[in-house]
Design a protein around this motif. Structure first.
Motif, mmCIF file in Angstrom:
data_model
loop_
_atom_site.group_PDB
_atom_site.id
_atom_site.type_symbol
_atom_site.label_atom_id
_atom_site.label_comp_id
_atom_site.label_asym_id
_atom_site.label_seq_id
_atom_site.Cartn_x
_atom_site.Cartn_y
_atom_site.Cartn_z
ATOM 1 N N GLY A 7 -3.209 -1.575 -9.493
ATOM 2 C CA GLY A 7 -2.430 -1.941 -10.668
ATOM 3 C C GLY A 7 -2.181 -3.431 -10.777
ATOM 4 N N LEU A 8 -2.738 -4.202 -9.851
ATOM 5 C CA LEU A 8 -2.476 -5.643 -9.799
ATOM 6 C C LEU A 8 -3.650 -6.459 -10.311
ATOM 7 C CD1 LEU A 8 -0.768 -5.771 -6.301
ATOM 8 C CD2 LEU A 8 0.327 -5.902 -8.542
ATOM 9 N N LEU A 9 -4.151 -6.125 -11.473
ATOM 10 C CA LEU A 9 -5.299 -6.854 -12.012
ATOM 11 C C LEU A 9 -4.963 -8.302 -12.330
ATOM 12 C CD1 LEU A 9 -6.870 -4.143 -14.331
ATOM 13 C CD2 LEU A 9 -7.605 -4.863 -12.048
ATOM 14 N N ALA A 10 -3.825 -8.540 -12.953
ATOM 15 C CA ALA A 10 -3.429 -9.903 -13.314
ATOM 16 C C ALA A 10 -1.903 -10.005 -13.281
ATOM 17 C CB ALA A 10 -3.959 -10.257 -14.703
ATOM 18 N N PRO A 11 -1.316 -10.026 -12.076
ATOM 19 C CA PRO A 11 0.148 -10.087 -12.018
ATOM 20 C C PRO A 11 0.674 -11.420 -12.554
ATOM 21 C CG PRO A 11 -0.792 -10.287 -9.822
ATOM 22 C CD PRO A 11 -1.923 -10.006 -10.761
ATOM 23 N N PRO A 12 1.801 -11.398 -13.258
ATOM 24 C CA PRO A 12 2.394 -12.647 -13.737
ATOM 25 C C PRO A 12 2.704 -13.569 -12.552
ATOM 26 C CG PRO A 12 3.434 -10.754 -14.775
ATOM 27 C CD PRO A 12 2.562 -10.225 -13.680
ATOM 28 N N PRO A 13 2.577 -14.877 -12.744
ATOM 29 C CA PRO A 13 2.742 -15.818 -11.625
ATOM 30 C C PRO A 13 4.136 -15.821 -10.996
ATOM 31 C CG PRO A 13 2.491 -16.991 -13.705
ATOM 32 C CD PRO A 13 2.239 -15.547 -13.995
ATOM 33 N N ASP A 14 5.163 -15.462 -11.735
ATOM 34 C CA ASP A 14 6.530 -15.490 -11.197
ATOM 35 C C ASP A 14 6.890 -14.245 -10.401
ATOM 36 O OD1 ASP A 14 6.824 -17.934 -12.412
ATOM 37 O OD2 ASP A 14 7.936 -17.143 -14.135
ATOM 38 N N VAL A 15 6.048 -13.227 -10.418
ATOM 39 C CA VAL A 15 6.352 -11.978 -9.730
ATOM 40 C C VAL A 15 5.943 -12.091 -8.264
ATOM 41 C CG1 VAL A 15 5.823 -9.504 -9.602
ATOM 42 C CG2 VAL A 15 6.168 -10.596 -11.826
ATOM 43 N N VAL A 16 6.896 -11.790 -7.391
ATOM 44 C CA VAL A 16 6.650 -11.797 -5.943
ATOM 45 C C VAL A 16 6.236 -10.386 -5.539
ATOM 46 C CG1 VAL A 16 7.703 -12.138 -3.670
ATOM 47 C CG2 VAL A 16 8.356 -13.620 -5.595
ATOM 48 N N LEU A 17 5.109 -10.285 -4.851
ATOM 49 C CA LEU A 17 4.591 -8.990 -4.413
ATOM 50 C C LEU A 17 4.734 -8.886 -2.902
ATOM 51 C CD1 LEU A 17 1.388 -9.054 -6.598
ATOM 52 C CD2 LEU A 17 3.463 -7.698 -7.015
ATOM 53 N N THR A 18 5.469 -7.876 -2.457
ATOM 54 C CA THR A 18 5.694 -7.654 -1.035
ATOM 55 C C THR A 18 5.014 -6.352 -0.636
ATOM 56 O OG1 THR A 18 7.845 -8.756 -1.216
ATOM 57 C CG2 THR A 18 7.464 -7.391 0.753
ATOM 58 N N ALA A 19 4.044 -6.445 0.274
ATOM 59 C CA ALA A 19 3.335 -5.249 0.731
ATOM 60 C C ALA A 19 4.293 -4.347 1.501
ATOM 61 C CB ALA A 19 2.154 -5.640 1.614
ATOM 62 N N LEU A 20 4.196 -3.058 1.235
ATOM 63 C CA LEU A 20 5.031 -2.067 1.901
ATOM 64 C C LEU A 20 4.162 -1.200 2.814
ATOM 65 C CD1 LEU A 20 7.042 -0.976 -1.260
ATOM 66 C CD2 LEU A 20 7.812 -2.502 0.564
ATOM 67 N N PRO A 21 4.773 -0.528 3.773
ATOM 68 C CA PRO A 21 3.986 0.379 4.618
ATOM 69 C C PRO A 21 3.547 1.638 3.869
ATOM 70 C CG PRO A 21 6.302 0.432 5.248
ATOM 71 C CD PRO A 21 6.153 -0.652 4.217
ATOM 72 N N THR A 22 4.092 1.838 2.680
ATOM 73 C CA THR A 22 3.731 2.989 1.854
ATOM 74 C C THR A 22 2.292 2.847 1.367
ATOM 75 O OG1 THR A 22 6.011 3.171 1.117
ATOM 76 C CG2 THR A 22 4.365 4.274 -0.224
ATOM 77 N N ARG A 23 1.543 3.911 1.411
ATOM 78 C CA ARG A 23 0.150 3.907 0.955
ATOM 79 C C ARG A 23 0.002 4.938 -0.167
ATOM 80 N NH1 ARG A 23 -2.648 -0.170 2.614
ATOM 81 N NH2 ARG A 23 -4.534 0.985 2.937
ATOM 82 N N ARG A 24 -0.853 4.634 -1.118
ATOM 83 C CA ARG A 24 -1.184 5.607 -2.174
ATOM 84 C C ARG A 24 -2.591 6.122 -1.877
ATOM 85 N NH1 ARG A 24 -1.554 4.863 -8.748
ATOM 86 N NH2 ARG A 24 -3.598 3.972 -8.315
ATOM 87 N N ARG A 25 -2.699 7.446 -1.805
ATOM 88 C CA ARG A 25 -3.988 8.074 -1.530
ATOM 89 C C ARG A 25 -4.454 8.817 -2.770
ATOM 90 N NH1 ARG A 25 -0.809 8.703 2.962
ATOM 91 N NH2 ARG A 25 -1.602 7.644 4.801
#
Length: 130
Positions: free
Chosen positions: A81-99
């Motif tokens: 879902g992260l094709l073109a994230p807005p520059p001000d949005v901070v993305l923090t990876a989580l241990p949660t996985r989508r299968r």
């Protein structure tokens, strides 16, 4: 029958890099009630000790990211879902996985049409992740 297609990282999208545990009082953006995205949001927050206050429902990840960028809340976004994230949005990876899995009738996994569909979907997903 179920066949594995993809496993991807889920990210917390916000305007700051605070951890999930610090989002107890934050407004949330989640999928429509009854969808897997909504259920995952509620369960992930509950596993952290709180129930999210959902301010907005949206099922399009571009819209969700735009709402996050506009300061309307925080959200979970899967990697695809992260094709073109807005520059001000901070993305923090989580241990949660989508299968994501493919479903097909038992005994049809070797059928040429099923094999071709699985191959095309896999190639499409791998291409988007690169």
């Amino acid at each position: 029958m179920l066949g594995a297609l993809l496993e991807e990282t889920v990210y917390l999208a916000a305007l700051t890099g605070e951890p999930l545990e610090a989002r107890r009082d934050a407004p949330w953006i989640a999928g429509t009630p009854g969808t897997l995205c909504h259920t995952m949001t509620v369960r992930a927050c509950q596993a952290t000790g709180y129930t999210p206050r959902v301010r907005h429902h949206a099922d399009d990840f571009g819209t969700v990211l735009a709402l996050v960028a506009a300061g309307q809340g925080v959200a979970f976004i899967p990697e695809l879902g992260l094709l073109a994230p807005p520059p001000d949005v901070v993305l923090t990876a989580l241990p949660t996985r989508r299968r994501t899995r493919l479903a097909y009738r038992r005994g049809t996994g070797g059928h040429p049409a099923v094999l071709a569909a699985r191959s095309a979907l896999h190639a499409s997903v791998v291409g988007r992740k690169q």
